[in-house]
Design an enzyme around this catalytic site. Structure first.
Site, PDB file in Angstrom:
ATOM      1  N   PRO A  72      14.072   4.496   6.729  1.00  0.00           N
ATOM      2  CA  PRO A  72      13.851   4.700   8.176  1.00  0.00           C
ATOM      3  C   PRO A  72      13.459   3.388   8.851  1.00  0.00           C
ATOM      4  CG  PRO A  72      12.607   6.283   6.852  1.00  0.00           C
ATOM      5  CD  PRO A  72      13.140   5.252   5.917  1.00  0.00           C
ATOM      6  N   GLU A  73      14.134   3.056   9.927  1.00  0.00           N
ATOM      7  CA  GLU A  73      13.771   1.877  10.705  1.00  0.00           C
ATOM      8  C   GLU A  73      13.128   2.328  12.016  1.00  0.00           C
ATOM      9  OE1 GLU A  73      16.005  -1.573  10.951  1.00  0.00           O
ATOM     10  OE2 GLU A  73      16.937  -1.422   8.987  1.00  0.00           O
ATOM     11  N   HIS A 106       8.396  17.790  -2.928  1.00  0.00           N
ATOM     12  CA  HIS A 106       8.142  16.501  -2.275  1.00  0.00           C
ATOM     13  C   HIS A 106       7.443  16.641  -0.918  1.00  0.00           C
ATOM     14  CE1 HIS A 106      10.352  14.731  -5.493  1.00  0.00           C
ATOM     15  NE2 HIS A 106      11.478  15.340  -5.154  1.00  0.00           N
ATOM     16  N   ARG A 145      10.331   9.439  -2.718  1.00  0.00           N
ATOM     17  CA  ARG A 145      10.047   8.193  -3.447  1.00  0.00           C
ATOM     18  C   ARG A 145       8.614   7.714  -3.288  1.00  0.00           C
ATOM     19  NH1 ARG A 145      14.986   4.136  -2.720  1.00  0.00           N
ATOM     20  NH2 ARG A 145      13.830   3.101  -4.356  1.00  0.00           N
ATOM     21  N   ARG A 203      10.171 -24.051  12.787  1.00  0.00           N
ATOM     22  CA  ARG A 203      10.404 -23.280  11.566  1.00  0.00           C
ATOM     23  C   ARG A 203      11.793 -23.587  11.013  1.00  0.00           C
ATOM     24  NH1 ARG A 203       6.691 -18.892  11.166  1.00  0.00           N
ATOM     25  NH2 ARG A 203       7.587 -18.681   9.074  1.00  0.00           N
TER      26      ARG A 203
END
Ligand SMILES: [Zn+2]
Length: 269
Positions: A2-3, A90, A108, A151
């Protein structure tokens, strides 16, 4: 995984059922996910009323009266199931209201559930170092330019650094760099102000479009077996190695920081 858009959609989906509701039962079905559940969570939330839901980076926040905020992270595989036909192995954490059951399902177990005093949220260690929200007013080309100054690391990797901008993941960084015409390999400090003026709106656009797509899945989300999966977003480059770009070139995959980056060498320089 999931983002940010999936987390935003989850929060909006939960808000429709939880806002203003009182928690009648809390069940913790195992000691931990990525880290232990707060030992006092059942006592703290039973009888508490939900006063607000929001998102910070890839964390969902459920605020209660009694000065507690529950912070959840979906990890690799987490999702909330609303009114599941039955609870499964789960479904590790369950909240109940008078009318609904909410099960946090995480096969997970890379997700997390924390309980933090609402007044001290900003000092919570995972939040303290976070950069600006990509959809918020503080994420600007000027601020990004300052954060990237000097950077030498690749822009792709710097955009995944949560201290520079909060909540971006691999999919949307690849897609935003494509839209901005920027190579993922470019050194962060060498990206011009003009390119950042394209990149910032590109990041906002890819996230906003995915959130809009997610909104259309909310009806399904409420089904007993409702599964909040990936949105039907068509990616321009992500996961499309070897396929044709719209310019006629070929999408390429390279490894950066141990993960894939997909881009078009013709469109992105
Ligand atoms: Zn191209």
């Amino acid at each position: 995984m999931p983002e940010l858009p999936e987390v935003e959609t989850t929060v909006r989906g939960l808000a429709g059922f939880l806002m203003g509701e009182r928690i009648t039962a809390v069940r913790v079905n195992r000691p931990d996910l990525r880290r232990p559940f707060p030992p006092f969570i059942v006592q703290a939330l039973t009888g508490a009323r939900v006063t607000a839901l929001s998102r910070r980076a890839k964390y969902g926040l459920i605020q209660f009266d009694r000065d507690w905020t529950l912070i959840f992270h979906l990890g690799m595989s987490g999702r909330w199931r609303i009114d599941p036909a039955e609870l499964g192995a789960h479904d590790h954490f369950v909240l109940e209201t008078a009318g609904h059951v909410f099960a946090l399902n995480d096969a997970r177990r890379f997700g997390s559930v924390d309980l933090v005093g609402t007044g001290s949220l900003m000092a919570w260690p995972p939040f303290a170092a976070l950069g600006p929200e990509p959809l918020g007013p503080d994420f600007t080309a000027a601020r990004l330019k300052a954060a990237l100054k000097g950077r030498s690391q690749a822009i792709k990797l710097l955009l995944l650094d949560q201290r520079i901008v909060a909540g971006l993941g691999n999919i949307y960084v690849c897609e935003a760099l494509f839209r901005a015409g920027l190579s993922p390999r470019r050194a962060g400090g060498k990206v011009t102000r003009a390119a950042l003026e394209r990149l910032v709106p590109a990041i906002r656009q890819v996230l906003a479009e995915a959130i809009a797509d997610g909104g259309s899945t909310l009806r399904d989300y409420a089904r007993p077996d409702g599964r909040l999966g990936y949105f039907a977003t068509r990616f321009a480059v992500y996961g499309r190695e070897g396929e044709a770009c719209r310019c006629g070139g070929t999408v390429k995959r390279i490894a950066q920081g141990g993960r894939g980056s997909w881009y078009c060498p013709g469109c992105q320089t």
